[in-house]
Write a protein that holds these residues in place. Structure first.
Motif, mmCIF file in Angstrom:
data_model
loop_
_atom_site.group_PDB
_atom_site.id
_atom_site.type_symbol
_atom_site.label_atom_id
_atom_site.label_comp_id
_atom_site.label_asym_id
_atom_site.label_seq_id
_atom_site.Cartn_x
_atom_site.Cartn_y
_atom_site.Cartn_z
ATOM 1 N N ALA A 1 54.231 -21.419 51.135
ATOM 2 C CA ALA A 1 53.208 -22.199 50.153
ATOM 3 C C ALA A 1 52.684 -20.638 50.401
ATOM 4 C CB ALA A 1 51.817 -23.011 51.542
ATOM 5 N N GLY A 2 53.457 -19.858 49.482
ATOM 6 C CA GLY A 2 53.315 -18.354 48.789
ATOM 7 C C GLY A 2 53.098 -18.264 47.758
ATOM 8 N N GLY A 3 52.816 -16.572 47.644
ATOM 9 C CA GLY A 3 51.951 -16.526 46.068
ATOM 10 C C GLY A 3 52.367 -17.164 44.519
ATOM 11 N N PRO B 1 61.964 -18.845 50.599
ATOM 12 C CA PRO B 1 62.169 -16.928 50.337
ATOM 13 C C PRO B 1 63.979 -17.743 50.214
ATOM 14 C CG PRO B 1 61.189 -16.844 52.798
ATOM 15 C CD PRO B 1 60.847 -18.028 52.769
ATOM 16 N N HIS B 2 65.210 -17.352 50.110
ATOM 17 C CA HIS B 2 65.998 -17.954 49.182
ATOM 18 C C HIS B 2 66.945 -18.084 50.104
ATOM 19 C CE1 HIS B 2 64.940 -14.356 45.892
ATOM 20 N NE2 HIS B 2 64.143 -15.665 45.924
ATOM 21 N N THR B 3 67.079 -17.097 51.542
ATOM 22 C CA THR B 3 68.655 -17.431 52.074
ATOM 23 C C THR B 3 68.206 -19.580 52.893
ATOM 24 O OG1 THR B 3 67.769 -16.649 54.090
ATOM 25 C CG2 THR B 3 69.109 -15.565 52.231
ATOM 26 N N VAL B 4 66.946 -19.513 52.923
ATOM 27 C CA VAL B 4 66.516 -21.415 53.679
ATOM 28 C C VAL B 4 66.677 -21.804 52.732
ATOM 29 C CG1 VAL B 4 65.279 -20.104 55.235
ATOM 30 C CG2 VAL B 4 64.320 -20.598 54.133
ATOM 31 N N HIS B 5 66.639 -21.933 51.310
ATOM 32 C CA HIS B 5 66.753 -22.650 50.026
ATOM 33 C C HIS B 5 67.467 -24.151 50.763
ATOM 34 C CE1 HIS B 5 64.564 -20.562 47.175
ATOM 35 N NE2 HIS B 5 63.659 -20.799 47.707
ATOM 36 N N TYR B 6 69.201 -23.597 50.860
ATOM 37 C CA TYR B 6 70.142 -24.530 51.358
ATOM 38 C C TYR B 6 69.302 -25.402 51.733
ATOM 39 C CZ TYR B 6 74.884 -26.222 52.396
ATOM 40 O OH TYR B 6 75.959 -27.387 52.631
ATOM 41 N N THR C 1 63.755 -27.111 43.314
ATOM 42 C CA THR C 1 63.089 -25.794 44.353
ATOM 43 C C THR C 1 63.331 -24.727 43.044
ATOM 44 O OG1 THR C 1 65.108 -24.102 45.461
ATOM 45 C CG2 THR C 1 65.992 -25.222 43.971
ATOM 46 N N GLU C 2 62.295 -23.501 44.016
ATOM 47 C CA GLU C 2 62.783 -22.232 42.790
ATOM 48 C C GLU C 2 63.974 -21.687 42.983
ATOM 49 O OE1 GLU C 2 60.994 -20.580 41.337
ATOM 50 O OE2 GLU C 2 58.993 -21.371 40.812
ATOM 51 N N LYS C 3 63.960 -20.711 41.699
ATOM 52 C CA LYS C 3 64.952 -19.868 42.005
ATOM 53 C C LYS C 3 65.256 -19.300 43.014
ATOM 54 C CE LYS C 3 63.616 -16.586 41.336
ATOM 55 N NZ LYS C 3 62.658 -15.258 42.010
ATOM 56 N N TYR D 1 63.545 -23.283 36.783
ATOM 57 C CA TYR D 1 63.652 -22.174 35.588
ATOM 58 C C TYR D 1 62.845 -22.067 34.549
ATOM 59 C CZ TYR D 1 68.232 -20.452 37.782
ATOM 60 O OH TYR D 1 68.957 -19.662 38.744
ATOM 61 N N GLN D 2 61.797 -22.028 34.402
ATOM 62 C CA GLN D 2 60.099 -21.987 33.491
ATOM 63 C C GLN D 2 60.671 -21.624 32.357
ATOM 64 O OE1 GLN D 2 60.403 -19.787 35.796
ATOM 65 N NE2 GLN D 2 58.557 -18.436 35.196
ATOM 66 N N ARG D 3 61.918 -20.198 32.261
ATOM 67 C CA ARG D 3 62.020 -20.696 30.487
ATOM 68 C C ARG D 3 62.499 -21.234 29.880
ATOM 69 N NH1 ARG D 3 62.088 -16.411 33.069
ATOM 70 N NH2 ARG D 3 61.573 -13.337 33.047
HETATM 71 N N1 LIG Z 1 60.059 -18.732 38.944
HETATM 72 C C1 LIG Z 1 59.625 -17.591 38.394
HETATM 73 O O1 LIG Z 1 58.460 -16.949 38.160
HETATM 74 C C2 LIG Z 1 58.822 -16.863 40.526
HETATM 75 C C3 LIG Z 1 57.800 -16.054 40.600
HETATM 76 C C4 LIG Z 1 58.009 -16.310 41.837
HETATM 77 C C5 LIG Z 1 58.423 -16.567 43.293
HETATM 78 N N2 LIG Z 1 59.663 -17.290 42.895
HETATM 79 C C6 LIG Z 1 60.873 -18.071 44.007
HETATM 80 O O2 LIG Z 1 59.740 -18.714 44.582
HETATM 81 C C7 LIG Z 1 60.004 -18.242 45.751
HETATM 82 C C8 LIG Z 1 58.767 -17.789 46.771
HETATM 83 O O3 LIG Z 1 58.314 -16.793 46.542
HETATM 84 P P1 LIG Z 1 56.235 -16.068 46.439
HETATM 85 O O4 LIG Z 1 56.976 -15.393 45.789
HETATM 86 O O5 LIG Z 1 55.926 -17.263 47.216
HETATM 87 O O6 LIG Z 1 56.736 -15.669 47.754
HETATM 88 P P2 LIG Z 1 56.070 -15.356 49.516
HETATM 89 O O7 LIG Z 1 56.332 -14.243 50.054
HETATM 90 O O8 LIG Z 1 54.871 -15.271 48.939
HETATM 91 O O9 LIG Z 1 55.764 -16.650 49.823
HETATM 92 C C9 LIG Z 1 56.700 -17.406 50.700
HETATM 93 C C10 LIG Z 1 56.157 -18.314 51.310
HETATM 94 O O10 LIG Z 1 57.406 -18.822 52.420
HETATM 95 C C11 LIG Z 1 57.219 -18.744 53.451
HETATM 96 N N3 LIG Z 1 58.071 -19.122 54.470
HETATM 97 C C12 LIG Z 1 58.833 -18.504 55.429
HETATM 98 N N4 LIG Z 1 59.771 -18.749 56.104
HETATM 99 C C13 LIG Z 1 59.742 -19.998 55.094
HETATM 100 C C14 LIG Z 1 60.757 -20.990 56.008
HETATM 101 N N5 LIG Z 1 62.194 -21.093 56.541
HETATM 102 N N6 LIG Z 1 60.531 -22.394 55.361
HETATM 103 C C15 LIG Z 1 59.111 -22.273 54.994
HETATM 104 N N7 LIG Z 1 58.584 -21.462 54.825
HETATM 105 C C16 LIG Z 1 59.160 -20.316 54.781
HETATM 106 C C17 LIG Z 1 56.369 -17.740 54.452
HETATM 107 O O11 LIG Z 1 55.196 -18.072 55.727
HETATM 108 C C18 LIG Z 1 56.147 -17.267 52.580
HETATM 109 O O12 LIG Z 1 54.007 -17.932 52.959
HETATM 110 C C19 LIG Z 1 61.409 -17.653 45.811
HETATM 111 O O13 LIG Z 1 62.143 -18.543 45.717
HETATM 112 C C20 LIG Z 1 61.026 -16.843 44.321
HETATM 113 O O14 LIG Z 1 61.941 -16.005 44.480
HETATM 114 C C21 LIG Z 1 59.890 -17.529 41.377
#
Ligand SMILES: NC(=O)c1ccc[n+]([C@@H]2O[C@H](COP(=O)([O-])OP(=O)(O)OC[C@H]3O[C@@H](n4cnc5c(N)ncnc54)[C@H](O)[C@@H]3O)[C@@H](O)[C@H]2O)c1
Length: 327
Positions: A12-14, A78-83, A98-100, A127-129
């Motif tokens: 629940a980040g940005g 973060p990306h490496t935990v997606h899988y 899933t996010e990209k 992939y919003q595009r």
């Molecule tokens: N579609 C887009 O345009 C776009 C834009 C920004 C980010 N993203 C993607 O969204 C994802 C998150 O990015 P963000 O910008 O929100 O990053 P962020 O750093 O703001 O948020 C990531 C969150 O994941 C949490 N986290 C860390 N390890 C974790 C785990 N093992 N399990 C669950 N949560 C965990 C962190 O505490 C953090 O709050 C990434 O895959 C990123 O590439 C996509």
């Protein structure tokens, strides 16, 4: 809120804030629980998503999957935990947006596609595009043959990534799986192939990491399966945001210039009026409609596989100094 789809957030980040707001806007789904290990992220999320303070929070995603009644999850970590998070969610019988990038290796992408088929659950990528009228127009024109055979493709993406992601997980390969090519560059690689419908056959890439452990700038020269040539520039040390696409075919060309819009010309350069389709869906509304059986996914996991295929080939090429065949 009975009758609504029950969605959990993993991370629940940005980016989670927009997902929350768009899911609520569908009026067909509700977010019912969150997995977020960071207090700081949680505070920011609560501040931007009124009402979310009442939701249960799990520090570990496994507790979310074990203890909550869910229809689906959105993976925002973060990306490496997606899988492992996507795999565990599918195995638990949940639909996944899933996010990209979907994952960071070809092996993982193939395993998830198989798992989604086996479990008969939806797996989609945000992939919003794919939902933007401009890219949909470009894709539609190419599909209808209005450009003839596509012969050259050029795409540029420039962002202030190096500066803005310093000190974060994005520049730590253990969590990001790679640099800007695998992060925002994932959008560029995906959309070029989605718009043109063409697969990349071979990549020759050079990368500059500056003083970091991940790629910041990547220059890719590409050959597509139909023989078309092209290039992509993923520029992470730019002063600001700029994106640009050029597609040249035997019967015309499309030039998308940030701030100037889309220019469509015929084979001798005469302008063709661009009428963009009305399209208001987004990854979240599409995800909800797919779960409800009312729509097809606009961003299926095969897009994630094709993207990581090109990305992995680019990494190998940059490391070896040689062109690399995309599998
Ligand atoms: N579609 C887009 O345009 C776009 C834009 C920004 C980010 N993203 C993607 O969204 C994802 C998150 O990015 P963000 O910008 O929100 O990053 P962020 O750093 O703001 O948020 C990531 C969150 O994941 C949490 N986290 C860390 N390890 C974790 C785990 N093992 N399990 C669950 N949560 C965990 C962190 O505490 C953090 O709050 C990434 O895959 C990123 O590439 C996509």
């Amino acid at each position: 809120m009975p009758g609504k789809l029950r969605i959990g957030f993993i991370g629940a980040g940005g980016i989670a804030i927009g997902h929350y707001q768009r899911l609520l806007a569908t009026k067909k789904a509700q977010v019912v629980a969150i997995n977020e290990p960071s207090e700081q992220s949680l505070r920011q999320f609560h501040a931007h998503c009124p009402g979310s303070e009442a939701l249960p929070v799990h520090r570990d995603y496994r507790d979310l999957l074990k203890n909550e009644r869910l229809d689906g999850v959105v993976v925002l970590s973060p990306h490496t935990v997606h899988y492992e998070q996507i795999a565990a969610s599918l195995k638990r019988g949940l639909h996944v947006l899933t996010e990209k990038p979907m994952v960071c290796t070809i092996k993982h992408a193939k395993a998830l596609i198989d798992l989604a088929k086996k479990t008969k659950r939806t797996l989609m990528i945000a992939y919003q595009r794919h939902y933007e009228p401009t890219f949909r127009y470009m894709r539609d024109q190419i599909r209808k043959g209005r450009l003839g055979e596509v012969q050259f493709v050029q795409a540029i993406q420039a962002q202030e990534w190096l500066r803005l992601t310093r000190g974060t997980w994005r520049q730590d390969p253990a969590l990001s799986g790679g640099g800007q090519l695998n992060d925002s560059g994932s959008h560029l690689v995906d959309i070029v192939m989605w718009v043109t419908g063409m697969k990349v056959k071979e990549v020759y890439a050079r990368a500059d990491n500056f003083d970091t452990r991940v790629d910041i700038n990547t220059s890719l020269t590409m050959t597509f399966e139909n023989g078309a040539l092209g290039g992509m520039s993923v520029i992470g040390n730019a002063p600001g945001w700029y994106e640009d696409h050029s597609i040249v075919g035997s019967k015309g060309a499309l030039y998308l210039r940030q701030g100037l819009g889309l220019i469509h010309v015929d084979a001798v350069g005469r302008p063709i009026p661009v009428k963009l389709p009305k399209y208001t869906k987004n990854p979240n509304s599409n995800f909800v409609d797919v779960i409800l059986g009312k729509a097809e996914p606009e961003t299926p996991p095969e897009c994630g596989l094709r993207t990581i295929e090109v990305t992995e080939a680019a990494w190998k090429s940059a490391a070896s100094g040689r062109p690399v065949r995309v599998p």
